[in-house]
Scaffold this motif. Structure first.
Motif, short mmCIF file in Angstrom:
data_model
loop_
_atom_site.label_atom_id
_atom_site.label_comp_id
_atom_site.label_asym_id
_atom_site.label_seq_id
_atom_site.Cartn_x
_atom_site.Cartn_y
_atom_site.Cartn_z
N TYR A 163 37.75 -42.57 48.76
CA TYR A 163 38.77 -43.47 48.25
C TYR A 163 40.12 -42.78 48.33
CZ TYR A 163 39.15 -40.96 43.81
OH TYR A 163 39.37 -40.02 42.86
N VAL A 164 41.13 -43.55 48.65
CA VAL A 164 42.49 -43.06 48.66
C VAL A 164 43.29 -43.98 47.75
CG1 VAL A 164 44.50 -42.51 50.07
CG2 VAL A 164 42.24 -42.13 50.99
N MET A 165 43.59 -45.17 48.24
CA MET A 165 44.35 -46.14 47.47
C MET A 165 43.46 -47.27 46.94
SD MET A 165 47.41 -45.10 47.46
CE MET A 165 48.30 -43.80 48.25
N GLY A 166 42.15 -47.18 47.14
CA GLY A 166 41.22 -48.22 46.73
C GLY A 166 41.33 -48.61 45.26
N PRO A 167 41.22 -47.66 44.34
CA PRO A 167 41.30 -48.03 42.93
C PRO A 167 42.66 -48.66 42.55
CG PRO A 167 40.28 -45.89 43.15
CD PRO A 167 40.79 -46.26 44.51
N LEU A 168 43.74 -48.14 43.11
CA LEU A 168 45.06 -48.71 42.83
C LEU A 168 45.16 -50.14 43.36
CD1 LEU A 168 48.05 -48.55 41.93
CD2 LEU A 168 48.54 -47.59 44.20
N ALA A 169 44.76 -50.34 44.62
CA ALA A 169 44.83 -51.67 45.23
C ALA A 169 43.95 -52.66 44.47
CB ALA A 169 44.42 -51.59 46.70
N GLU A 170 42.76 -52.24 44.07
CA GLU A 170 41.87 -53.13 43.34
C GLU A 170 42.43 -53.49 41.97
OE1 GLU A 170 38.22 -50.94 43.68
OE2 GLU A 170 38.11 -51.38 45.83
N MET A 171 43.08 -52.54 41.32
CA MET A 171 43.70 -52.83 40.03
C MET A 171 44.84 -53.84 40.21
SD MET A 171 46.40 -51.62 37.47
CE MET A 171 47.24 -50.76 38.68
N GLU B 115 45.07 -56.05 42.61
CA GLU B 115 44.43 -57.34 42.91
C GLU B 115 43.91 -58.00 41.63
OE1 GLU B 115 41.75 -55.83 45.87
OE2 GLU B 115 43.06 -56.44 47.52
N ASP B 116 43.38 -57.19 40.72
CA ASP B 116 42.93 -57.72 39.42
C ASP B 116 44.11 -58.28 38.62
OD1 ASP B 116 40.31 -57.06 39.96
OD2 ASP B 116 40.30 -55.26 38.70
N LEU C 90 51.12 -58.07 48.26
CA LEU C 90 50.55 -56.72 48.26
C LEU C 90 50.23 -56.36 49.70
CD1 LEU C 90 49.33 -54.23 46.83
CD2 LEU C 90 47.20 -55.55 46.56
N ASP C 91 50.74 -55.24 50.14
CA ASP C 91 50.50 -54.80 51.51
C ASP C 91 50.54 -53.28 51.55
OD1 ASP C 91 49.96 -54.98 54.21
OD2 ASP C 91 51.77 -56.10 54.70
N ALA C 92 50.14 -52.72 52.68
CA ALA C 92 50.19 -51.28 52.90
C ALA C 92 50.69 -51.04 54.32
CB ALA C 92 48.82 -50.66 52.70
N ALA C 93 51.27 -49.86 54.50
CA ALA C 93 51.80 -49.48 55.81
C ALA C 93 51.24 -48.13 56.24
CB ALA C 93 53.32 -49.45 55.77
#
Length: 193
Positions: free
Chosen positions: A145-153, A155-156, A165-168
């Motif tokens: 995991y890198v940004m998974g927990p942050l992105a999922e939070m 999204e919640d 929400l996007d990433a580059a």
């Protein structure tokens, strides 16, 4: 004065299995500003777009546990359903060394330090999927995991991938000026809403 001691168990009980994002959303929070995630060094997935080794084309190489030799570690969990894998007498150190050489040949840039090697091309995986988990999978998510927990939070909380929400992700092997020259990275980043 009434003070409450914060402990890991009190934090867990406070959210009762809910993510922080779910808790804030339940309290009425709604996204107001878009979020752009720019991963740090080595935190963007790289996939093979050109290679003399055809099975790797279209696959993630950074960071793929199987492409760097961890498939032996996972073999008890594979399709054998608990059967012990019989060793192949022809599959020894030579095959393992060849796999490592192949992986290094793909990961390294050409001698000039900025160009793709002859016949090999890697590019960053675009969007959130390029930085949530480097090696997504049932067993490998927790290891990569890198940004998974942050992105999922996020999204919640109500953020939506591609909307607000996007990433580059980027090819972290390159210096910034080469990212722009080769991939138009900064131009594309400016054009994202």
């Amino acid at each position: 004065c009434n003070t409450t001691q914060v402990t890991p168990s009190s934090v867990y009980n406070m959210f009762a299995g809910k993510s922080l994002g779910s808790k804030y959303r339940a309290d009425g929070y709604t996204p107001k500003k878009p979020v752009m995630i720019i991963p740090g060094l080595c935190s963007s997935c790289l996939k093979v777009t050109e290679s003399p080794y055809e099975p790797w084309i279209g696959k993630r190489i950074w960071l793929s546990m199987s492409s760097i030799g961890f498939e032996k570690m996972w073999s008890p969990f594979g399709s054998g359903r608990g059967k012990k894998k019989q060793p192949d007498p022809t599959d020894g150190c030579e095959a393992e060394e060849e796999a490592k050489r192949r992986w290094l040949a793909h990961m390294c840039l050409a001698a000039d330090g900025i160009s793709d090697p002859e016949g090999i091309k890697l590019r960053a995986v675009k969007g959130l999927k390029g930085c949530k988990y480097l090696d997504p999978g049932a067993l490998t998510d927790v290891l990569s995991y890198v940004m998974g927990p942050l992105a999922e939070m996020l999204e919640d909380l109500g953020y939506e991938d591609g909307l607000n929400l996007d990433a580059a992700p980027y090819d972290w092997r390159l210096p910034p000026y080469r990212l722009e020259e080769r991939d138009s990275y900064f131009t594309e980043l400016q054009q994202k809403n």
